[in-house]
Write an enzyme that holds these catalytic residues in place. Structure first.
Site, short mmCIF file in Angstrom:
data_model
loop_
_atom_site.label_atom_id
_atom_site.label_comp_id
_atom_site.label_asym_id
_atom_site.label_seq_id
_atom_site.Cartn_x
_atom_site.Cartn_y
_atom_site.Cartn_z
N LYS A 93 53.20 6.70 7.38
CA LYS A 93 53.69 6.32 8.79
C LYS A 93 52.84 5.83 9.80
O LYS A 93 52.25 6.69 10.66
CB LYS A 93 54.66 7.70 9.20
N GLU A 120 43.33 15.60 13.19
CA GLU A 120 42.13 14.82 14.08
C GLU A 120 43.23 14.49 15.37
O GLU A 120 43.93 13.61 15.50
CB GLU A 120 41.98 13.72 13.22
N CYS A 149 39.68 8.99 20.85
CA CYS A 149 39.66 10.53 20.87
C CYS A 149 38.48 11.15 21.33
O CYS A 149 38.33 11.94 21.88
CB CYS A 149 40.36 11.04 19.59
N GLU A 193 42.91 15.20 28.52
CA GLU A 193 42.50 13.90 28.01
C GLU A 193 43.45 12.72 28.60
O GLU A 193 44.58 12.68 28.61
CB GLU A 193 43.11 13.68 26.47
P1 NAI Z 1 51.32 11.17 19.46
O1 NAI Z 1 50.87 11.99 19.01
O2 NAI Z 1 52.76 11.32 19.92
O3 NAI Z 1 51.55 9.95 18.17
C1 NAI Z 1 50.64 9.77 17.16
C2 NAI Z 1 51.53 9.70 15.82
O4 NAI Z 1 52.17 10.82 15.44
C3 NAI Z 1 52.59 8.68 15.99
O5 NAI Z 1 52.48 7.88 14.34
C4 NAI Z 1 53.80 9.07 16.14
O6 NAI Z 1 54.99 8.45 15.55
C5 NAI Z 1 53.63 10.31 15.41
N1 NAI Z 1 54.47 11.42 16.00
C6 NAI Z 1 54.99 11.74 17.22
N2 NAI Z 1 55.85 12.79 17.47
C7 NAI Z 1 55.64 13.32 15.84
C8 NAI Z 1 56.41 14.52 15.56
N3 NAI Z 1 57.04 15.27 16.15
N4 NAI Z 1 56.25 14.69 14.19
C9 NAI Z 1 55.73 13.97 13.40
N5 NAI Z 1 54.96 12.74 13.91
C10 NAI Z 1 55.04 12.61 15.17
O7 NAI Z 1 50.71 10.14 20.30
P2 NAI Z 1 51.13 9.28 21.73
O8 NAI Z 1 52.56 9.76 22.41
O9 NAI Z 1 51.27 7.82 21.13
O10 NAI Z 1 50.07 9.32 22.78
C11 NAI Z 1 49.99 10.50 23.63
C12 NAI Z 1 48.58 10.88 23.87
O11 NAI Z 1 48.13 11.47 22.64
C13 NAI Z 1 47.63 9.82 24.02
O12 NAI Z 1 47.61 9.79 25.66
C14 NAI Z 1 46.34 10.56 23.68
O13 NAI Z 1 45.80 11.48 24.71
C15 NAI Z 1 46.44 11.32 22.40
N6 NAI Z 1 46.48 10.42 21.31
C16 NAI Z 1 45.38 10.79 20.70
C17 NAI Z 1 44.94 10.14 19.56
C18 NAI Z 1 43.70 10.43 18.88
O14 NAI Z 1 43.16 9.30 18.17
N7 NAI Z 1 43.26 11.84 18.78
C19 NAI Z 1 45.76 9.09 19.39
C20 NAI Z 1 46.77 8.44 19.92
C21 NAI Z 1 47.22 9.33 20.97
#
Ligand code: NAI
Ligand code: MG
Length: 500
Positions: free
Chosen positions: A198, A273, A307, A404
């Site tokens: 996904k 991660e 990240c 972050e």
């Molecule tokens: P997120 O963690 O919500 O999204 C990442 C992925 O998880 C997306 O594919 C999203 O659709 C999915 N997702 C979201 N909620 C979910 C759930 N309840 N169950 C299963 N999958 C779910 O991240 P978001 O909201 O886009 O960004 C928020 C913050 O997260 C950013 O400001 C950053 O701090 C952090 N982040 C960290 C990343 C990394 O590479 N470690 C990448 C993206 C965001």
């Protein structure tokens, strides 16, 4: 990496791909969502609608998981490791042939500079698939001499097999959409699993295009299924699905914890991660120009949406002003603009949500006394641009130092006592990466061993390679991606013991 690229004129391909209403790849067919719903994705440089995508949800995830299970038990398991490896290698070739198209799609969808996507995102994804293709034929167990105390004189032949975990659900973020798909798909396929992927709702396009290449490469139907949709619906359904044997996630620590809870139902294996707040430490004995350029790119690469971004810059007192001035100068010279302009060094943030989040952090920092020596807010009023920002006058209690930000914002903090520095650098719930800049190798390696982080870069930063494991200590995650370490996350060990 010297490679001969066959770059086709891609502009028409890209615009015709973007203007389609995209379907999802389930069991080798491109299908709409069971609900018939679609959602829009946006061009972050303008805020305008870019493309329309099927909105997958529970029902679609269920169909994809069933297809992945059938493929796992059927055609995919009958292929030899060598055949599996060759398919992955073929995919890498196809991706390389279409490098320019993928770079353009990534730049449009995510906002990142096209010139970066061309030399980093796409080539790293190609290389990852090639590296993992090689592993397909090298997934080996051991023979183990055993000495069972209650069976004196008995002889045994004991060995281990490494078997695929089964059906894997993979949920990826928007910061490196194609590369994160590669990091996840490469090892899962090399070890013989089948996948439901996904992509992030902000950036589904390159994953969907990659789905077409999987078909072109000749992967059997159902081995790779791609379901676009939102996290709370499609993502949550995938993490909770009882037919999924393992879930691999990259994203926020907050959602990582939700994934863990969702996985508890059938105790599926979990790898995560997650976030980071990585310290980047500059000692006074350093090559100043290299350290300044390195500290700037540690935070500003990919607009700080990494990240592992070097977001806490610790500089030895004696050279603090010089380094801060240098990094600030560097920040001011960064050309911020639409990713498609060849002169752009930094594009917009990915979404209005991220723009608001990052600007909210800046306001919180200023209200607590932080000062911007470069940048400090949004750029323009169209698109999601933020000025590269350097903050000083911060302290360890501030949100801008603890949390972050995931934007082009670095906090610069002076230090004098190396022992205190270790405590400060490790004072984080995260432990993903760290940087060290010094000419003194003893100092460098001593500090490297003291830092609680999954990656330590010495006199460099943001160096990635398919062979180098990447992942986090503490709340930065569970398990490692890339290298041979990742293969353990995608295999079960079976011990076989035979009485002779
Ligand atoms: P997120 O963690 O919500 O999204 C990442 C992925 O998880 C997306 O594919 C999203 O659709 C999915 N997702 C979201 N909620 C979910 C759930 N309840 N169950 C299963 N999958 C779910 O991240 P978001 O909201 O886009 O960004 C928020 C913050 O997260 C950013 O400001 C950053 O701090 C952090 N982040 C960290 C990343 C990394 O590479 N470690 C990448 C993206 C965001
Ligand atoms: Mg979220």
């Amino acid at each position: 990496m010297a490679t001969v690229l066959n770059i086709a004129p891609s502009e028409n391909k890209v615009s015709s791909f973007v203007s389609r209403t995209h379907k999802m790849l389930i069991n080798g067919k491109w299908v709409g969502a069971a609900s018939g719903k679609t959602f829009d994705t946006y061009n972050p440089a303008t805020g305008e609608v870019l493309s329309r995508v099927a909105e997958g949800d529970r029902e679609d995830i269920d169909r994809a998981v069933k297809a992945a299970r059938a493929a796992f038990e059927g055609r995919w398991s009958q292929l030899t490791p060598s055949e599996r490896g060759r398919l992955i290698w073929k995919l890498a070739d196809l991706l390389e042939e279409n490098l320019e198209e993928f770079a353009e799609l990534e730049s449009l969808d995510n906002g990142k500079p096209l010139k970066i996507a061309r030399v980093a995102d796409v080539p790293l994804a190609v290389d990852l698939f090639r590296y993992m293709a090689g592993w397909a034929t090298k997934i080996e167990g051991n023979t183990i001499p055993i000495s069972v105390p209650y069976a004196p004189g008995a002889k045994f032949l004991a060995y281990t097999l490494r078997e695929p975990v089964g059906v894997v659900g993979q949920i990826i973020p928007w910061n490196f959409p194609l590369l994160m798909a590669a990091w996840k798909l490469g090892p899962a396929l090399a070890t013989g699993n089948t996948v439901v992927l996904k992509p992030a709702e902000q950036t589904p396009l390159t994953a969907l295009r990659l789905g077409e290449l999987f078909q072109e490469a000749g992967f059997p139907d159902g081995v790779v299924n791609i379901v676009s949709g939102f996290g709370e619906t499609a993502g949550a359904a995938l993490a909770a699905h009882a037919g999924v044997d393992k879930v691999a996630f990259t994203g926020s620590t907050e959602v990582g914890k939700l994934i863990l809870q969702a996985a508890a139902g059938n105790l599926k294996k979990v790898s995560l991660e997650l976030g980071g707040k990585s310290p980047n430490v500059v000692f006074a004995d350093v090559d100043l120009d290299a350290a300044i350029a390195g500290a700037a790119s540690a935070i500003f690469f990919n607009h700080g949406q990494c990240c592992c971004a070097g977001s806490r810059l610790y500089v030895e007192n004696k050279i603090f002003d010089k380094v801060v001035e240098g990094v600030a100068e560097n920040a001011k010279k960064i050309n911020v603009g639409p990713g498609q302009d060849e002169s752009t060094d930094m594009g917009p943030l990915v979404s209005a949500e991220q723009l608001n989040r990052v600007c909210g952090y800046l306001e919180s920092g200023f209200s607590e006394g932080a000062k911007a020596v470069a940048g400090g807010g949004r750029l323009g009023d169209k698109g999601y641009f933020v000025k590269p920002t350097v903050l000083v006058n911060t302290n360890e209690k501030m949100k801008v130092v603890q949390e972050e930000i995931f934007g082009p914002v670095v906090t610069a903090i002076p230090f004098s006592d190396p022992a205190e520095l270790v405590t400060q650098a490790n004072d984080s719930v995260y432990g993903l990466a760290a940087g060290i800049w010094t000419r003194d190798i003893q100092k460098a390696h001593r500090l490297a061993s003291q830092l609680r982080a999954g990656t330590v870069w010495i006199n460099c930063y943001n160096i990635f390679d398919a062979a180098l494991p990447f992942g986090g200590y503490k709340q930065s995650g569970w398990g490692r991606e890339m290298g041979h370490e990742v293969l353990e996350q995608y295999t079960e060990v079976k011990a076989v013991c035979t009485a002779l």
